[in-house]
Structures are given as C-alpha cells and as structure tokens.
Design an enzyme around this catalytic site. Structure first.
Site, PDB file in Angstrom:
ATOM      1  N   PRO A 196       0.766  -1.430   0.308  1.00  0.00           N
ATOM      2  CA  PRO A 196       0.055   0.012  -0.003  1.00  0.00           C
ATOM      3  C   PRO A 196       0.953   1.271   0.153  1.00  0.00           C
ATOM      4  O   PRO A 196       1.782   1.283   0.620  1.00  0.00           O
ATOM      5  CB  PRO A 196      -0.797   0.024   1.343  1.00  0.00           C
ATOM      6  CG  PRO A 196       0.164  -1.048   2.095  1.00  0.00           C
ATOM      7  CD  PRO A 196       1.069  -1.773   1.305  1.00  0.00           C
ATOM      8  N   CYS A 209       2.945   3.701   9.215  1.00  0.00           N
ATOM      9  CA  CYS A 209       3.126   4.695   8.608  1.00  0.00           C
ATOM     10  C   CYS A 209       3.823   5.639   9.973  1.00  0.00           C
ATOM     11  O   CYS A 209       3.015   5.940  10.689  1.00  0.00           O
ATOM     12  CB  CYS A 209       1.894   5.185   8.310  1.00  0.00           C
ATOM     13  SG  CYS A 209       2.054   6.939   7.401  1.00  0.00           S
ATOM     14  N   ASN A 221       9.107  -6.702   4.001  1.00  0.00           N
ATOM     15  CA  ASN A 221       8.951  -5.499   3.344  1.00  0.00           C
ATOM     16  C   ASN A 221      10.078  -4.720   3.330  1.00  0.00           C
ATOM     17  O   ASN A 221      10.622  -4.758   4.386  1.00  0.00           O
ATOM     18  CB  ASN A 221       7.470  -4.995   3.583  1.00  0.00           C
ATOM     19  CG  ASN A 221       7.212  -3.631   2.997  1.00  0.00           C
ATOM     20  OD1 ASN A 221       6.979  -2.499   3.629  1.00  0.00           O
ATOM     21  ND2 ASN A 221       7.487  -3.488   1.583  1.00  0.00           N
TER      22      ASN A 221
END
Length: 338
Positions: free
Chosen positions: A16, A99, A210
């Site tokens: 995302p 985030c 990731n």
C-alpha cells in the site's frame, strides 16, 4: 536456496502506497501479474465514517485478490470500517501500524501504535469479531532508536493473541521525529534478520517481509525463510518486473499463448481501460497514465515515450491516439489535434 513452499496468499504482494496504489494503479498491476496480492492506499476510518464511502472503496473487479488497508486506532470505528470493507468485497482487512508521518501521528495511529500493543490487540479483536475475511497488521520492527528485538517480538505476540495470524514486517525502524516519510523509507537500516527471528519464534504465524526488495533473487532469498515478500517502490517504478512473478513464484505461466504478455499489449489494454473510465466516470486519462510511466523502464526510446504520455497538452486526444504518438506513429489527423 530452497523456497519456502508453504502455500500462502501473501507469497507476493504490492505494498500500500499513498498517492500511488489507487484503483487505477492496481488495475495496471493486475494486467502484469494474476496472482500477487494488491493493497489499497491507506484509508482512514474518519474518511469512511464521515466521508464518501464509494469514492474510497470502489475498485475494479479485476483487481482481486485485493486487500483494504485501514488507518485508525478506535476499535469501534475500525470494526465498522472493516465490515464495510468486507461488504464491498475486499479479500483482507489490513491495519496500518507502520506509517510514520506527522499527520498520521496526530491522528494517533500508524507507527506510533506499536507503542500500544494492547490497543492494537483490541483493534484487531474488534475487527476479527465482525468479519470473516483475514485481518492482518503491517508494522515496523521498532520505533525511533529502539532496536531491541524484544520490542517487536512482544508486539507481535500480543497482537497475535487477539486473532491476527498474519504480520507484514517493514524491516526498518520508524523514526517518529526528524525524518520525513520518504526518509523513513530509506534512512533507518534494514534488518531482515528480525523478520526471520519472528518466523522462528512464531512458526504458526504468516510472516511477510517488506522493505528494499528490488530483484527476484532477493525475493527468493526471503521466501527461503518467510511466507511472503511485499514489494513497494521498485514495483511501481519498474512495473514490468511484475510480469515475471507468476512464472517465477507461482509456477503459473499465462494460460493463453495468443494473449502473450508484452508491454505493447499491456499498454493497449490500459488505453481500453482509460477509454472506459472516461466514459463511465469522467476520469481524465492522465490521472491513469501516470501509473504506467515506468512500463518501458530501461528500453531505448523510453524517455520520449514517457514524455508523450506525460504531456498534458495531449489530454484532449483519445488514449489510443496518444499511444500512437508515443510509438512514433503520429498521423496528420492526430498531429492536427495537438
């Protein structure tokens, strides 16, 4: 090295990415890989509770499998939004705990939630209780200069007990002060070994890594240890890379040899999509075309090709006409419209 053969819908996924992985980008990526899991941009609970739900949740049916990433920290709001996501047909609900942006911090969610594992556990349980699709968490390995493995281990342990079986580990710390979101994707060092330790300590969980992955060789190395790899910026900037994934990691060549995957074929399909989107939703083609500007990355003539597709003076032309110009096939009729 032997790949981990455990069957997993998370074997390969596209991360995302705010302002990048919108539904137009995901449609483009699905033309390149039929199997990789695609994620939405982060959608905040406030946007769904108080905003335009169709605008935030609409997607193309071709995008499946597709996961909805939510940003929030109120269990009741997250449960409501997870239920909406399931009703709209998403295959997974993912909670953003990674985030680091100041705007997200002001909303008390994102990476700062890693400091409150019990709250994250409560959020996960609230969502798990109301949906049948998987609920997953994407997170960092630490906050600021906290580099102890115990921190991320205890976070995963607490949240997994609330019913989360899948963790996507961005293998960098999130520095909440002093770095921009872009710098947070580059400056904190990558420590993949912590993701590997999580898999050893929690073998029953699905652990996906990731961060900084740019080649099939790196993907294969990670899959020797983990259940999946999530790819971000490289997948966006060099999208033709995705075209190798199905054969390399799913043992799945495209079934119809007549529909052989070529850059030109994908570009033509995107022109068809742009035409359809303009007719059905009034979407201007430059809004869509920006996502495919890396399609000819590294090829001779790619710079001119990008310039044509980036030229807003051509926005009145039909997408297929722009494609003809991009490939040097300008006719007098097309040129007269410029």
């Amino acid at each position: 090295m032997q790949l981990n053969q455990r069957s997993s819908r998370w074997r390969l996924s596209v991360a995302p990415m705010m302002d990048w992985s919108d539904r137009n980008c995901r449609y483009f990526h699905r033309l390149l890989t039929r199997h990789a899991l695609l994620y939405t941009e982060m959608v905040t609970t406030g946007a769904l509770v108080h905003g335009d739900v169709p605008r935030h949740l609409r997607y193309n049916v071709e995008e499946h499998p597709i996961a909805l990433q939510l940003g929030g920290s109120e269990p009741a709001d997250l449960a409501h939004c997870a239920k909406l996501g399931e009703q709209w047909g998403y295959d997974e609900i993912n909670l953003n705990c990674g985030c680091p942006s100041e705007r997200v911090q002001r909303g008390a969610f994102g990476a700062c939630l890693m400091n409150e594992p019990q709250l994250v556990a409560d959020c996960v349980k609230a969502m798990v209780d109301v949906v049948q699709v998987p609920v997953t968490v994407k997170h960092r390995i630490g906050i600021d200069k906290m580099e102890s493995y115990d921190f991320v281990r205890d976070f995963v342990g607490a949240v997994s007990e609330a019913g989360c079986p899948t963790f996507i580990v961005h293998a960098r710390n999130a520095w909440l002060k002093g770095l921009s979101p872009k710098e947070n994707r580059e400056v904190p060092p990558l420590r993949y070994e912590l993701a590997y330790r999580l898999k050893k300590d929690f073998p029953q969980l699905t652990i996906v890594v990731n961060g900084g992955i740019t080649t099939n060789e790196q993907v294969a190395e990670h899959l020797a240890h983990l259940d999946g790899a999530m790819l971000g910026r490289e997948a966006y900037h060099n999208p033709w890379w995705l075209a190798s994934w199905d054969a390399a990691f799913y043992d799945a060549d495209r079934p119809d040899p007549v529909e052989a995957l070529t850059r030109e074929r994908v570009e033509e399909q995107m022109c068809d999509y742009m035409t359809r989107e303009a007719a059905e939703h009034g979407t201007p083609w430059p809004t869509i075309a920006r996502h495919m500007l890396g399609l000819r990355h590294g090829l001779p003539g790619s710079r001119r090709w990008r310039q044509v597709w980036s030229d807003h003076k051509l926005k009145a032309l039909a997408p297929h006409q722009v494609m003809a110009l991009a490939h040097g096939g300008a006719t007098d009729e097309i040129a007269s419209n410029i």
